[in-house]
Design a protein around this motif. Structure first.
Motif, PDB file in Angstrom:
ATOM      1  N   THR A 231       0.730  -1.180  -0.034  1.00 18.08           N
ATOM      2  CA  THR A 231      -0.100  -0.078  -0.100  1.00 18.08           C
ATOM      3  C   THR A 231       0.740   1.213   0.003  1.00 18.08           C
ATOM      4  OG1 THR A 231      -0.061  -0.066   2.302  1.00 18.08           O
ATOM      5  CG2 THR A 231      -2.078  -1.051   1.147  1.00 18.08           C
ATOM      6  N   TYR A 234       0.282   4.852  -2.068  1.00 23.91           N
ATOM      7  CA  TYR A 234      -0.967   5.710  -1.883  1.00 23.91           C
ATOM      8  C   TYR A 234      -0.328   7.147  -1.581  1.00 23.91           C
ATOM      9  CZ  TYR A 234      -4.428   2.324  -2.164  1.00 23.91           C
ATOM     10  OH  TYR A 234      -5.341   1.414  -2.870  1.00 23.91           O
ATOM     11  N   LEU A 448      -5.231  -2.317  -6.786  1.00 28.07           N
ATOM     12  CA  LEU A 448      -5.341  -0.973  -6.209  1.00 28.07           C
ATOM     13  C   LEU A 448      -5.321   0.192  -7.080  1.00 28.07           C
ATOM     14  CD1 LEU A 448      -2.312  -1.176  -3.724  1.00 28.07           C
ATOM     15  CD2 LEU A 448      -4.785  -2.012  -3.273  1.00 28.07           C
ATOM     16  N   ASN A 449      -6.198   1.556  -6.703  1.00 27.36           N
ATOM     17  CA  ASN A 449      -6.465   2.497  -7.334  1.00 27.36           C
ATOM     18  C   ASN A 449      -6.924   2.323  -8.751  1.00 27.36           C
ATOM     19  OD1 ASN A 449      -6.134   5.301  -7.931  1.00 27.36           O
ATOM     20  ND2 ASN A 449      -3.998   5.022  -8.983  1.00 27.36           N
ATOM     21  N   LEU A 478      -5.517   8.034  -7.004  1.00 28.14           N
ATOM     22  CA  LEU A 478      -5.155   8.021  -5.527  1.00 28.14           C
ATOM     23  C   LEU A 478      -3.748   7.564  -5.095  1.00 28.14           C
ATOM     24  CD1 LEU A 478      -8.130   5.826  -4.258  1.00 28.14           C
ATOM     25  CD2 LEU A 478      -8.006   7.998  -4.070  1.00 28.14           C
ATOM     26  N   GLN A 608     -12.199  -0.741  -4.202  1.00 30.13           N
ATOM     27  CA  GLN A 608     -13.136   0.788  -4.544  1.00 30.13           C
ATOM     28  C   GLN A 608     -13.406   1.018  -3.422  1.00 30.13           C
ATOM     29  OE1 GLN A 608     -14.466   1.494  -8.349  1.00 30.13           O
ATOM     30  NE2 GLN A 608     -12.928   0.953  -9.400  1.00 30.13           N
ATOM     31  N   GLU A 611     -11.505   2.159  -0.662  1.00 30.98           N
ATOM     32  CA  GLU A 611     -10.692   3.256  -1.096  1.00 30.98           C
ATOM     33  C   GLU A 611     -11.674   4.399  -0.921  1.00 30.98           C
ATOM     34  OE1 GLU A 611      -7.544   1.718  -4.190  1.00 30.98           O
ATOM     35  OE2 GLU A 611      -9.293   2.253  -4.803  1.00 30.98           O
ATOM     36  N   PHE A 615      -7.864   9.604   2.834  1.00 33.51           N
ATOM     37  CA  PHE A 615      -6.724   8.886   3.264  1.00 33.51           C
ATOM     38  C   PHE A 615      -5.751   9.455   4.266  1.00 33.51           C
ATOM     39  CE2 PHE A 615      -7.697   6.408  -0.404  1.00 33.51           C
ATOM     40  CZ  PHE A 615      -7.163   4.994  -0.244  1.00 33.51           C
ATOM     41  N   LYS A 626      -6.844   2.386   7.512  1.00 37.14           N
ATOM     42  CA  LYS A 626      -7.605   2.215   6.388  1.00 37.14           C
ATOM     43  C   LYS A 626      -6.538   1.477   5.246  1.00 37.14           C
ATOM     44  CE  LYS A 626      -9.449   5.238   2.729  1.00 37.14           C
ATOM     45  NZ  LYS A 626     -10.923   5.312   2.856  1.00 37.14           N
ATOM     46  N   ILE A 630      -7.133  -2.249   3.296  1.00 39.77           N
ATOM     47  CA  ILE A 630      -6.968  -2.631   1.873  1.00 39.77           C
ATOM     48  C   ILE A 630      -5.872  -3.476   1.747  1.00 39.77           C
ATOM     49  CG2 ILE A 630      -6.197  -1.472  -0.150  1.00 39.77           C
ATOM     50  CD1 ILE A 630      -7.229   1.163   0.673  1.00 39.77           C
TER      51      ILE A 630
END
Length: 704
Positions: A231, A234, A448-449, A478, A608, A611, A615, A626, A630
């Motif tokens: 992650t 991000y 992700l994203n 993101l 999603q 997300e 953040f 968070k 994820i």
């Protein structure tokens, strides 16, 4: 919010003496000439990200602590622990395999003779198999725990500001900082493995603080390192993260070998372990797609590390092996890769044996029924999906290469002839192997994203006319703007869309209603077989094809047998189940014993949803809670890839399926349907003629 220090955690409290022994063993020789055993994989793996601190409990720690002791007075020895553990694991695995084979023979004997002795012995043998399987899994977990050598180089939380300070070039002008300005914690109730009154849990942190926390004690064992690797994009780019690690190595490398107990040595060695874990786990998504990043790392290792540290040569070899694996040209792996591949092959063999010899309980446990009004699945039905019988061995199912062979000489023939001739199970197995080939190339980071890639709900992903490279990243990105994102998810979704289009096209191009009924029945049976074998990806792709607006209006649905038509409702119930919870496929132990392929689009939608929302906190700190959630959801990708399907491939049938899918992947279903009269409701000729005569008679009467 609590940002003050509190007592150490369980592993920290109980491992101090063992850690000192490890440092004494490896300390002065680590930087000069590291042992090959030190490099046998340090990536924590998906289970670390999924279970976090609960991945290793007190039982695992206590068991490892007592390994390698000849006498109670002797201190622990790392090599002795490793040798003893390998011997135990090999012995238990061998016994487990023998017992499975014996169980298979008893099942075959029971079918032939049905003697009372065999019936009474089978339940006892099932219980023994359960115990043996649990012991093997426990020893594998201990082995993974033992390989966390990086924990010996963790630092206390109050040293974390020093980690940042050591990487700064202008240390004279740097203002002093404390931990509270980098990281925020909250206290929890008494931990089950801890004698303290509370445990600090990381809540949020600045980008520098979150990177520094990688060096904290127990960061590997608590799952933080693996969660971070999934992650970090991000809040920082790959270049920023790499530079952070290289700066720590540069500032500590020259003095790290003087005293193994100093913070400088720990920071230097932990940096190498973090870098190795990053390469092992994320090479395909970070380094393979970014040549500049890879070049920077190679140049640094060659110029500054290789001449001083044996680890430099090892990292270069690791990069070469990862590159060869990515390009598919690696036949032999060296060092860590050999160790990992052998271990992985052993797991596959064991999984393969269990898969081939285990009872087909999936049909018994998958009752996907919808309540009236298409409501959610009842709780008791969801609980039935995860029963203990799922992990028991099952009888050999004959490979379909042994079944009546189907001539595939006409694989390029137009029309779905072979689809009708082959059994639903044959087609399910080969479609599953094709899907597995695509799924095994994806990485948790790919999910992700996905909004930035244009992935949306309702299975509308990327327009067929638009290539993946031209997708705009302007909306809902993101990740940081300079962060390079691998777009393999688009290929995965496009493949799913191609299969759905192929299903619809095969049906609407049938020239008779009878052929359409046969093909509809075949696809429904294939989808049912797929979800029963936990290939949810292909099942949902077939469902999407059958729910095509043109296909749903075909007259063939009205004459479809009721039992076959009911499968459509089951598939919709499966879809509701998959969308109900992001971790629904990880419940119970079924995913550990049975292969699974999730629906890529459904998983992307779950990510999603996680997300959604900010953040960062009001003070600018990034919400680690968070990010951790994820990471937990996407980690299941690696969990499912660890347990592959072992069906016998039929390359001729697979080639035929590939050709058909490729032919129709961009087809216009409405245009294909318009050329086929079987797709329309036909009015009988006599009835049609009578209607015309009645109309003419009425018109004639109006003129009289």
């Amino acid at each position: 919010l609590q940002s003050n220090d509190c007592g150490p955690g369980f592993a920290e409290e109980n491992s101090s003496s063992e850690e000192q022994a490890m440092i004494k063993t490896a300390g002065n020789t680590y930087l000069a000439s590291p042992n090959l055993s030190d490099f046998c994989g340090c990536s924590p793996g998906w289970s670390s990200a999924f279970y976090g601190a609960e991945c290793f409990d007190s039982e695992v720690h206590s068991y490892l602590k007592n390994l390698g002791k000849q006498k109670s007075s002797e201190s622990q020895n790392i090599d002795a622990k490793k040798v003893e553990l390998e011997q135990l694991l090999m012995m238990e695995t061998k016994n487990y395999r023998k017992t499975i084979k014996f169980y298979q023979k008893l099942l075959q004997k029971e079918r032939r003779s049905k003697g009372p002795e065999t019936k009474s012995m089978l339940p006892k043998l099932r219980g023994q198999l359960q115990e043996m399987k649990s012991k093997v899994q426990f020893l594998e977990l201990v082995k993974k725990y033992q390989m966390m050598y990086a924990e010996q180089w963790g630092v206390e939380s109050y040293v974390l500001p020093t980690v940042i300070h050591n990487g700064k070039a202008d240390t004279m002008d740097m203002a002093p900082m404390d931990e509270s300005s980098l990281l925020l914690y909250y206290n929890t109730e008494k931990h089950q493995c801890n004698n303290q009154n509370g445990v600090r849990v990381l809540q949020a942190g600045t980008p520098l603080g979150l990177m520094a926390y990688l060096y904290s004690r127990n960061a590997f064992l608590e799952g933080y390192v693996q969660q971070f690797l999934y992650t970090f994009r991000y809040f920082c780019t790959q270049e920023e993260f790499l530079q952070f690690l290289l700066d720590r190595i540069s500032s500590t490398l020259s003095s790290a070998s003087l005293d193994p107990s100093t913070s400088l040595t720990k920071i230097c060695n932990r940096s190498f372990y973090i870098l190795q874990a990053w390469i092992e786990d994320c090479y395909s998504v970070d380094f393979a797609t970014n040549t500049d990043l890879l070049g920077t790392l190679k140049e640094f290792i060659s110029s500054k590390v290789a001449s001083l540290n044996g680890y430099g040569e090892r990292l270069l070899s690791l990069l070469e092996d990862a590159s060869a694996r990515k390009s598919g040209s690696a036949d032999l792996c060296s060092g860590v890769d050999k160790c990992k591949e052998e271990s992985k092959e052993g797991r596959k063999t064991l999984h393969s044996l269990c898969k081939k010899l285990s009872e087909d309980v999936s049909r018994k446990n998958f009752y996907w029924k919808l309540s009236k009004g298409m409501g959610p699945i009842a709780q008791y039905q969801r609980e039935r999906l995860h029963t203990g019988s799922a992990v028991l061995p099952k009888p050999c199912c004959s490979s379909f290469t042994e079944e009546s062979s189907v001539s595939l000489a006409r694989a390029d023939e137009v029309g779905p002839v072979l689809l009708i001739e082959c059994s639903a199970q044959q087609l399910c197995w080969q479609l599953t192997l094709l899907q597995q080939e695509v799924f095994n190339k994806c990485h948790p980071v790919h999910f992700l994203n996905s909004r930035a890639l244009g992935v949306k709900d309702k299975c509308v992903t990327v327009p067929k006319a638009v290539s993946a490279e031209t997708v705009s990243l302007k909306v809902c990105n993101l990740f940081l703007s300079k962060c390079i994102q691998d777009q393999y998810l688009l290929q995965l979704l496009k493949n799913a869309d191609s299969i759905s289009t192929w299903v619809a096209a095969e049906i609407v191009t049938c020239h008779t209603t009878k052929r359409q009924v046969s093909l509809l029945s075949k696809f429904l049976l294939i989808a049912k077989c797929c979800y029963e074998q936990r290939n949810f990806a292909t099942a949902m792709q077939i469902l999407a094809g059958l729910e095509n607006l043109i296909v749903r209006q075909l007259p063939a649905w009205k004459i479809l047998p009721a039992k076959v038509a009911q499968i459509m409702e089951e598939l919709k119930a499966v879809e509701v189940f998959l969308k109900s919870d992001s971790l629904c496929l990880m419940e119970g132990d079924r995913f550990k014993s049975l292969p699974t392929i999730p629906s890529a689009h459904v998983l992307a939608m779950h990510v999603q949803q996680l997300e959604t929302g900010g953040f960062t906190m009001t003070n600018g700190a990034h919400k680690w809670t968070k990010l951790r959630n994820i990471a937990k959801v996407v980690s299941q990708v690696h969990a499912f890839q660890e347990n592959p399907y072992t069906y016998a491939p039929d390359f001729k049938l697979q080639s035929y399926l590939r050709q058909r899918i490729t032919r129709f992947k961009d087809a216009d279903i409405s245009a294909l349907a318009a050329d086929n009269c079987a797709n329309f409701h036909q009015v009988p000729a006599e009835k049609h003629s009578r209607k015309i005569q009645d109309t003419l008679r009425r018109m004639k009467a109006t003129f009289q």
